[in-house]
Design a protein around this motif. Structure first.
Motif, mmCIF file in Angstrom:
data_model
loop_
_atom_site.group_PDB
_atom_site.id
_atom_site.type_symbol
_atom_site.label_atom_id
_atom_site.label_comp_id
_atom_site.label_asym_id
_atom_site.label_seq_id
_atom_site.Cartn_x
_atom_site.Cartn_y
_atom_site.Cartn_z
ATOM 1 N N VAL A 1 -2.208 2.371 -4.824
ATOM 2 C CA VAL A 1 -1.702 3.718 -4.621
ATOM 3 C C VAL A 1 -2.852 4.744 -4.460
ATOM 4 C CG1 VAL A 1 -0.411 5.605 -5.724
ATOM 5 C CG2 VAL A 1 0.339 3.181 -6.076
ATOM 6 N N GLY A 2 -2.880 5.500 -3.329
ATOM 7 C CA GLY A 2 -4.121 6.450 -3.263
ATOM 8 C C GLY A 2 -3.819 7.398 -1.924
ATOM 9 N N SER A 3 -4.959 7.917 -1.859
ATOM 10 C CA SER A 3 -4.823 8.924 -0.604
ATOM 11 C C SER A 3 -5.005 7.957 0.795
ATOM 12 C CB SER A 3 -6.254 10.086 -0.697
ATOM 13 O OG SER A 3 -7.468 9.314 -0.954
ATOM 14 N N ARG A 4 -5.357 8.615 1.767
ATOM 15 C CA ARG A 4 -5.307 8.067 3.159
ATOM 16 C C ARG A 4 -6.510 6.803 3.292
ATOM 17 N NH1 ARG A 4 -7.682 13.040 4.375
ATOM 18 N NH2 ARG A 4 -9.936 12.802 4.747
ATOM 19 N N SER A 5 -7.737 6.990 2.489
ATOM 20 C CA SER A 5 -8.450 5.841 2.558
ATOM 21 C C SER A 5 -8.058 4.631 1.894
ATOM 22 C CB SER A 5 -9.921 6.336 1.851
ATOM 23 O OG SER A 5 -9.497 6.472 0.502
ATOM 24 N N THR B 1 2.537 9.923 -9.532
ATOM 25 C CA THR B 1 3.014 8.658 -8.603
ATOM 26 C C THR B 1 2.677 7.580 -9.513
ATOM 27 O OG1 THR B 1 2.556 9.802 -6.519
ATOM 28 C CG2 THR B 1 2.677 7.595 -6.437
ATOM 29 N N ILE B 2 1.477 7.607 -9.932
ATOM 30 C CA ILE B 2 1.091 6.303 -10.740
ATOM 31 C C ILE B 2 1.989 5.934 -12.084
ATOM 32 C CG2 ILE B 2 -0.852 5.511 -12.240
ATOM 33 C CD1 ILE B 2 -2.898 6.790 -10.304
ATOM 34 N N ARG B 3 2.245 7.025 -12.497
ATOM 35 C CA ARG B 3 3.218 7.109 -13.722
ATOM 36 C C ARG B 3 4.827 6.147 -13.248
ATOM 37 N NH1 ARG B 3 2.884 11.753 -15.051
ATOM 38 N NH2 ARG B 3 4.592 12.716 -14.242
ATOM 39 N N ARG B 4 5.204 6.590 -12.099
ATOM 40 C CA ARG B 4 6.188 6.047 -11.637
ATOM 41 C C ARG B 4 6.154 4.732 -11.292
ATOM 42 N NH1 ARG B 4 10.413 9.748 -8.430
ATOM 43 N NH2 ARG B 4 11.743 8.201 -9.114
ATOM 44 N N PHE B 5 4.927 4.443 -10.390
ATOM 45 C CA PHE B 5 4.902 2.959 -10.025
ATOM 46 C C PHE B 5 4.308 2.165 -11.168
ATOM 47 C CE2 PHE B 5 5.463 5.023 -5.981
ATOM 48 C CZ PHE B 5 5.891 3.873 -5.251
ATOM 49 N N GLY B 6 3.585 2.664 -11.866
ATOM 50 C CA GLY B 6 2.926 1.906 -13.133
ATOM 51 C C GLY B 6 3.938 1.487 -14.292
ATOM 52 N N ALA B 7 5.286 2.509 -14.514
ATOM 53 C CA ALA B 7 6.395 1.838 -15.122
ATOM 54 C C ALA B 7 6.904 0.780 -14.765
ATOM 55 C CB ALA B 7 7.137 3.114 -15.271
ATOM 56 N N ILE C 1 0.935 -1.273 0.055
ATOM 57 C CA ILE C 1 0.147 0.086 -0.079
ATOM 58 C C ILE C 1 0.947 1.099 -0.104
ATOM 59 C CG2 ILE C 1 -1.601 1.400 1.222
ATOM 60 C CD1 ILE C 1 -2.628 -1.410 2.592
ATOM 61 N N VAL C 2 0.600 2.057 -0.927
ATOM 62 C CA VAL C 2 1.558 3.431 -1.007
ATOM 63 C C VAL C 2 0.628 4.591 -1.131
ATOM 64 C CG1 VAL C 2 2.920 4.674 -2.496
ATOM 65 C CG2 VAL C 2 3.209 2.293 -2.296
ATOM 66 N N LEU C 3 0.554 5.378 0.261
ATOM 67 C CA LEU C 3 -0.294 6.334 0.353
ATOM 68 C C LEU C 3 0.596 7.980 0.058
ATOM 69 C CD1 LEU C 3 -1.919 5.776 3.978
ATOM 70 C CD2 LEU C 3 -2.334 5.122 1.597
ATOM 71 N N ILE C 4 -0.299 8.528 -0.746
ATOM 72 C CA ILE C 4 0.187 10.032 -1.057
ATOM 73 C C ILE C 4 -0.687 11.015 -0.516
ATOM 74 C CG2 ILE C 4 1.222 9.313 -3.204
ATOM 75 C CD1 ILE C 4 -1.199 9.996 -4.664
ATOM 76 N N PRO C 5 -0.125 12.103 -0.129
ATOM 77 C CA PRO C 5 -1.055 13.194 0.724
ATOM 78 C C PRO C 5 -1.984 13.866 -0.052
ATOM 79 C CG PRO C 5 1.134 14.120 0.304
ATOM 80 C CD PRO C 5 1.291 12.762 -0.163
ATOM 81 N N GLU C 6 -1.806 14.073 -1.352
ATOM 82 C CA GLU C 6 -2.652 15.058 -2.326
ATOM 83 C C GLU C 6 -3.127 14.335 -3.412
ATOM 84 O OE1 GLU C 6 -1.376 18.919 -2.972
ATOM 85 O OE2 GLU C 6 -0.113 19.086 -1.324
ATOM 86 N N ILE C 7 -4.341 14.373 -3.795
ATOM 87 C CA ILE C 7 -4.810 13.738 -5.040
ATOM 88 C C ILE C 7 -4.007 14.208 -6.507
ATOM 89 C CG2 ILE C 7 -6.853 13.246 -6.763
ATOM 90 C CD1 ILE C 7 -8.528 13.384 -3.993
ATOM 91 N N SER C 8 -3.697 15.640 -6.148
ATOM 92 C CA SER C 8 -2.961 16.314 -7.187
ATOM 93 C C SER C 8 -1.654 15.579 -7.711
ATOM 94 C CB SER C 8 -2.469 17.479 -7.082
ATOM 95 O OG SER C 8 -2.040 18.013 -5.962
ATOM 96 N N ILE D 1 -0.934 -2.677 -10.366
ATOM 97 C CA ILE D 1 -1.432 -1.540 -9.667
ATOM 98 C C ILE D 1 -2.949 -1.312 -9.930
ATOM 99 C CG2 ILE D 1 -0.970 -0.033 -11.669
ATOM 100 C CD1 ILE D 1 0.507 1.943 -9.923
ATOM 101 N N ALA D 2 -3.492 -0.629 -8.603
ATOM 102 C CA ALA D 2 -4.807 -0.302 -8.474
ATOM 103 C C ALA D 2 -4.760 1.259 -7.773
ATOM 104 C CB ALA D 2 -5.374 -1.287 -7.594
ATOM 105 N N VAL D 3 -5.805 1.840 -8.064
ATOM 106 C CA VAL D 3 -5.939 3.312 -7.643
ATOM 107 C C VAL D 3 -6.999 3.475 -6.787
ATOM 108 C CG1 VAL D 3 -5.707 5.722 -8.223
ATOM 109 C CG2 VAL D 3 -4.637 3.911 -9.763
#
Length: 382
Positions: free
Chosen positions: A330-334, A290-296, A278-285, A302-304
């Protein structure tokens, strides 16, 4: 949602189970244990904690439904009672909420209670179907022995559609969505349905995933060499990933110092071990970057999960994670509550950001919950 089984009930009066809604558990034992911890630590009602772990479409609402009794004469009723009875007879059945919109009475609830006491109406709780459901599409393929010449000279459009579908079958394209087949063949969908009525094509309903990453092409990149500072950090984290003890690591570094490469290598290690991350990021922006880097690195895993997904996309991403089809979210806190199987790694990027704090019940700090979750799962937390 059943969270525990006991040999005897703590209360005298209990209801029998009517049916199991979903044979596959919606929560893992880890999630149930974590939900109890959140409830106790943050003083939040357990049912609200559990609901925060579920996507739209899983829970079903129970509504009280009123129905009239057939053999009641309106002459016995008062004017207020007659109004309610007339509405129920017109609509066959109404919920209390629907009745409140239709009636002009302010105290309609007391009138309803009077009708129930007389036995002129019935009240029964009923489960409403979920608003979000699996998406189904109609697919088509030509029957193996179909002959366009058997349609006759007048059925030009049907011949055209059947020849197209036969050509697709010869090319091993197999089943095609009905809308796509009709557009490619240059006919209306009704023409293909007419062929199905004649037994010349086969139609089926099939489930498809609503994928927020559909059409996204990830460009593979070569894994870079680590710097001396990264190498030193990686040795410590890799050792914990190989012999997990549920310890948290605080990774400090300015922007561009290479923290994300440590995350990527840690994800690669746990996926290779058959576990999930599980990878959390603070902002949806920051999601797209992040998806581009992990998806590569992990395009098929990968799920979002974040609030800007449609309810259908969130529901399908949740189901695919629960089924074990995807192992990196990969996503926000939820996204911390995603139903990943056998979690081995939790990453909070920019863990100091305020957006990791939930501001409505259940109020929680994603950092503290992640640390607790890692301890319960025997996972590494960065």
């Amino acid at each position: 949602i059943i969270v525990r089984l006991d040999d005897c009930s703590p209360v005298e009066e209990t209801r029998d189970l009517d049916a199991i809604v979903d044979p596959q558990p919606v929560l893992s034992p880890l999630q149930i244990e974590l939900a109890h911890w959140i409830s106790e630590y943050y003083l939040a009602p357990i049912h609200q904690v559990i609901l925060s772990m579920l996507p739209p479409g899983v829970t079903q609402k129970v509504e009280v439904v009123l129905r009239p009794v057939d053999d009641v004469s309106l002459e016995q009723a008062t004017d207020k009672q007659q109004e309610i009875l007339t509405l129920l007879r017109q609509e066959k059945a109404l919920t209390l909420q629907q009745l409140s919109r239709l009636t002009r009475q302010r105290g309609y609830r007391s009138t309803v209670e009077q009708l129930l006491k007389h036995g002129w109406i019935t009240k029964r709780p009923e489960i409403r179907p979920p608003q979000v459901r699996p998406k189904l599409v109609t697919v088509v393929r030509a029957a193996a022995n179909a002959d366009p010449n058997a349609l006759g000279d007048r059925a030009i459009k049907q011949q055209q559609a059947l020849r197209y579908l036969l050509a697709q079958r010869d090319e091993e394209a197999g089943w095609l969505p009905l809308s796509v087949a009709a557009a490619e063949a240059g006919v209306a969908a009704a023409q293909i349905r007419a062929l199905a009525d004649k037994g010349l094509v086969e139609l089926e309903e099939r489930q498809v995933w609503r994928d927020p990453l559909e059409g996204r092409e990830f460009v593979p990149i070569i894994r870079p060499r680590l710097t001396l500072a990264q190498e030193e950090v990686w040795k410590v984290i890799a050792a914990d990933l190989d012999a997990p003890g549920g310890r948290p690591f605080l990774l400090q570094g300015v922007t561009g110092s290479g923290k994300t490469e440590i995350y990527l290598r840690a994800v690669q290690r746990v996926l290779a071990q058959g576990r999930s991350a599980i990878v959390l990021i603070p902002e949806i922006s920051l999601t797209a970057q992040t998806i581009r880097r992990f998806g590569a690195r992990f395009p098929t895993e990968i799920a979002v999960m974040h609030s800007r997904l449609s309810p259908g996309e969130r529901y399908d991403q949740w189901r695919r994670l629960r089924a074990g089809e995807l192992r990196l979210v990969v996503g926000s806190r939820s996204a911390l509550f995603a139903p990943v199987r056998n979690v081995g790694l939790i990453v909070l990027d920019e863990e100091h950001e305020w957006s990791y704090k939930q501001e409505k019940t259940p109020r929680y700090h994603a950092r503290e919950v992640a640390i607790r979750m890692a301890r319960l799962a025997g996972a590494t937390c960065i």
